[in-house]
Design an enzyme around this catalytic site. Structure first.
Site, short mmCIF file in Angstrom:
data_model
loop_
_atom_site.label_atom_id
_atom_site.label_comp_id
_atom_site.label_asym_id
_atom_site.label_seq_id
_atom_site.Cartn_x
_atom_site.Cartn_y
_atom_site.Cartn_z
CE LYS A 183 -4.01 -4.18 0.69
NZ LYS A 183 -4.69 -3.52 1.95
CG ASP B 167 -2.10 -0.96 1.49
OD1 ASP B 167 -2.08 -2.10 0.26
OD2 ASP B 167 -2.73 -1.48 2.11
CG HIS C 107 -8.58 4.90 2.81
ND1 HIS C 107 -10.00 5.08 3.65
CD2 HIS C 107 -7.97 4.05 2.63
CE1 HIS C 107 -8.84 3.33 3.90
NE2 HIS C 107 -8.63 2.70 3.68
CG ASP D 205 -5.85 0.40 1.75
OD1 ASP D 205 -6.53 -1.18 1.67
OD2 ASP D 205 -6.65 1.17 1.78
CB CYS E 174 -1.83 -2.89 4.89
SG CYS E 174 -4.37 -2.15 5.08
CG HIS F 10 -10.94 0.57 0.13
ND1 HIS F 10 -11.04 -0.24 -0.14
CD2 HIS F 10 -10.25 1.65 0.70
CE1 HIS F 10 -10.04 -0.57 1.79
NE2 HIS F 10 -9.70 0.70 1.97
C1 VGL Z 1 -4.63 0.60 5.38
C2 VGL Z 1 -5.94 1.75 7.09
C3 VGL Z 1 -7.35 1.23 6.03
C4 VGL Z 1 -3.30 0.67 5.92
C5 VGL Z 1 -5.63 0.40 4.92
O1 VGL Z 1 -2.90 0.44 4.31
O2 VGL Z 1 -2.36 -0.01 5.98
N1 VGL Z 1 -5.18 0.99 6.78
N2 VGL Z 1 -6.98 1.42 5.24
ZN ZN Z 2 -8.63 0.84 3.11
#
Ligand code: VGL
Ligand code: ZN
Length: 539
Positions: free
Chosen positions: A106, A8, A81, A46, A151, A48
């Site tokens: 993901k 990420d 995010h 990440d 993550c 979404h």
């Molecule tokens: C993450 C919170 C929500 C991360 C991703 O990449 O650590 N943390 N989504």
């Molecule tokens: Zn996330």
């Protein structure tokens, strides 16, 4: 094969992003440097949908960082995010892209979050990353990125759980720290799962390569974090083929230390005497490097006589760290073969097979210590400056405090070779290395031992405590059992040549009895008193 997993590293997790991780941008130059050291690099992203269930905005009345239940799973609510196709979801612009073989998205299902890059938070669906790594022959992964406490941690835990040898690269990662010690706790949790915590300097060798070659007479460190392989075998005063270079090139992606005794200019044969300082330095370097090595790879070049390699074969045959390649045309192949057979040294017949065997061994876990000697029952291990013994083919020991219906304690007396004296002890035995051993099978082993030694069969065997038998000298751990509901079915005395005398001592008289016995010169094992302590406790 080893793979670097970049978790990420996306705009929204960098300073200025929607869910900024403090100093998230600081890792990027280091991550780029690390990429060059790996044969395979992958990234997670990440990714979404706009109204994802992990966003506070998707739950009217809830605030960011609130904890809710999302379809049966605990969920922290985040700011919006990494929404698909937005700039925030893009990989960081400074991140070098050309070596990233694949990017695994993901968190794409609206109803469930996915911290790990391998599975969603409910372990319901795989992202395909773990399976893909396995299909590529990856056995070992190095995880870094954002964020350590979410993550990165869950990716590393899932990778370890899937059987990858897993490492976390601390300085190439940063955490959110919603609570000030979240990162510390995440690291502890990873450690408990068997994940090693590395700094990038543990991986980056000068020149940005993964493996490192130390050539005689370069100074040797006290120990290595990586697996160290000594290249033993034919040199022949510099005349043998340069097989060491072939091994070094082949092991380059393996993150190993290669200890190479073959220096550029070999000493003239006439200088090989122990009073020549240059010669002494060379030989002592070799002896020290052999001690330090986790693996000794030995190649007998067919046209060489290799007297020194034969000497080293003899020295290290029992160490458990030798792997030998000996072509059929080597002049003493028969001797090599028979020595290897007797001492269970893996033996192959050419260099290619040697390389394969070494790389397979390197992919396995680095043993914590170095085996100085192994034999039928024991192995002598050196770890750092400490020496201790391991039992071969045993997982532990059982110790039994047995109390009969008449309130008598069963003790055994026998001559013990290491102390050269008769010794009174609790009945005890070694627990074998059967697969799937459990507390039940431990209790079963304890029952068998008690019966063999004392002739009493125990209907009840309760585990009382467990701990090291003698933590300075051996890794062995012992479980103390209380045996009750005893029935005498034989005479005891042990098996075969064990010459055991059984004592049945009334509990009320045990103190004076032991004292009196001790005065006759019989040694009393202090663990008896440990057992007695438990008999004094409420059951
Ligand atoms: C993450 C919170 C929500 C991360 C991703 O990449 O650590 N943390 N989504
Ligand atoms: Zn996330």
């Amino acid at each position: 094969m080893k793979c670097l997993i970049l978790v990420d590293i996306q705009n929204d997790f960098l300073p200025g992003g929607a869910l900024a991780v403090p100093e998230g941008d600081k890792i990027i130059p280091l991550v780029n440097q690390l990429q060059a050291a790996f044969p395979l690099v992958v990234a997670t992203q990440d990714w979404h949908p706009p109204n994802h269930g992990s966003f506070a905005a998707s739950h009217p009345g809830k605030k960011e960082f609130d904890a809710i239940d999302l379809n049966g799973l605990p969920q922290t609510l985040w700011p919006v995010h990494c929404v698909q196709i937005t700039d925030g979801a893009k990989l960081a612009p400074g991140l070098q892209r050309d070596r990233i073989a694949r990017v695994f998205p993901k968190g794409t299902d609206i109803g469930i979050d996915s911290y790990s890059g391998l599975f969603d938070n409910g372990h319901r669906k795989s992202t395909g990353l773990g399976e893909w790594l396995k299909s590529q022959g990856v056995t070992e992964v190095f995880v870094c990125g954002l964020a350590t406490d979410y993550c990165v941690k869950f990716t590393a835990l899932d990778a370890a759980h899937m059987g990858f040898k897993t490492h976390f690269i601390a300085d190439a990662s940063r955490g959110v720290n919603l609570q000030p010690d979240d990162v510390t706790k995440a690291i502890q949790e990873m450690k408990r799962a068997g994940i090693t915590i590395l700094q990038s300097e543990d991986l980056l060798q000068p020149g940005g390569k993964l493996s490192r070659v130390i050539t005689a007479p370069e100074p040797l460190p006290a120990r290595f974090k990586q697996t160290a392989v000594f290249l033993a075998g034919s040199i022949d005063d510099g005349a043998a083929e340069h097989w060491q270079d072939v091994v070094i090139a082949a092991c380059e992606p393996d993150s190993v230390v290669l200890l190479n005794p073959r220096r550029e200019k070999w000493l003239a044969a006439t200088d090989h005497h122990s009073r020549n300082p240059a010669f002494r330095e060379q030989v002592e370097w070799e002896l020290q490097a052999l001690e330090l090595a986790d693996i000794v790879a030995m190649y007998f070049a067919p046209e060489s006589r290799a007297p020194i390699s034969l000497l080293e074969l003899g020295l290290w045959a029992r160490s458990g760290k030798l792997i030998v390649a000996c072509p059929d045309t080597f002049w003493r192949k028969g001797n090599v073969e028979l020595v290897c057979q007797r001492y269970h040294v893996p033996l192959v017949s050419d260099l290619e097979q040697l390389i394969r065997a070494v790389r397979t061994r390197v992919a396995g876990p680095k043993p914590p210590g170095q085996i100085l000697y192994t034999s039928k029952f024991l192995a002598l291990i050196k770890e750092g400056h400490w020496e201790y013994v391991d039992r071969v083919n045993a997982t532990g020991a059982a110790l039994i405090i047995a109390l009969t219906a008449e309130q008598k304690i069963l003790l055994v007396e026998q001559f013990r070779i290491p102390v050269h004296a008769r010794t009174i002890e609790l009945p005890a035995g070694i627990i074998g290395d059967e697969p799937g051993y459990s507390e039940e099978s431990q209790a079963e082993a304890a029952r068998r031992e008690l019966l063999e030694e004392t002739g009493y069969d125990a209907a009840r065997m309760d585990a009382l405590t467990n701990g090291p038998s003698c933590s300075g000298i051996t890794s062995e751990r012992v479980t103390l059992f209380r045996a009750t509901e005893l029935r005498q079915t034989g005479r005891g005395g042990g098996v075969e040549n064990e010459d055991i005398t059984v004592h049945e001592v009334p509990l009320a008289e045990i103190g004076p009895w032991l004292e009196a016995k001790g005065k006759t010169g019989v040694l009393i094992d202090p663990k008896i008193y440990t057992g007695l302590f438990f008999l004094g406790q409420k059951q």
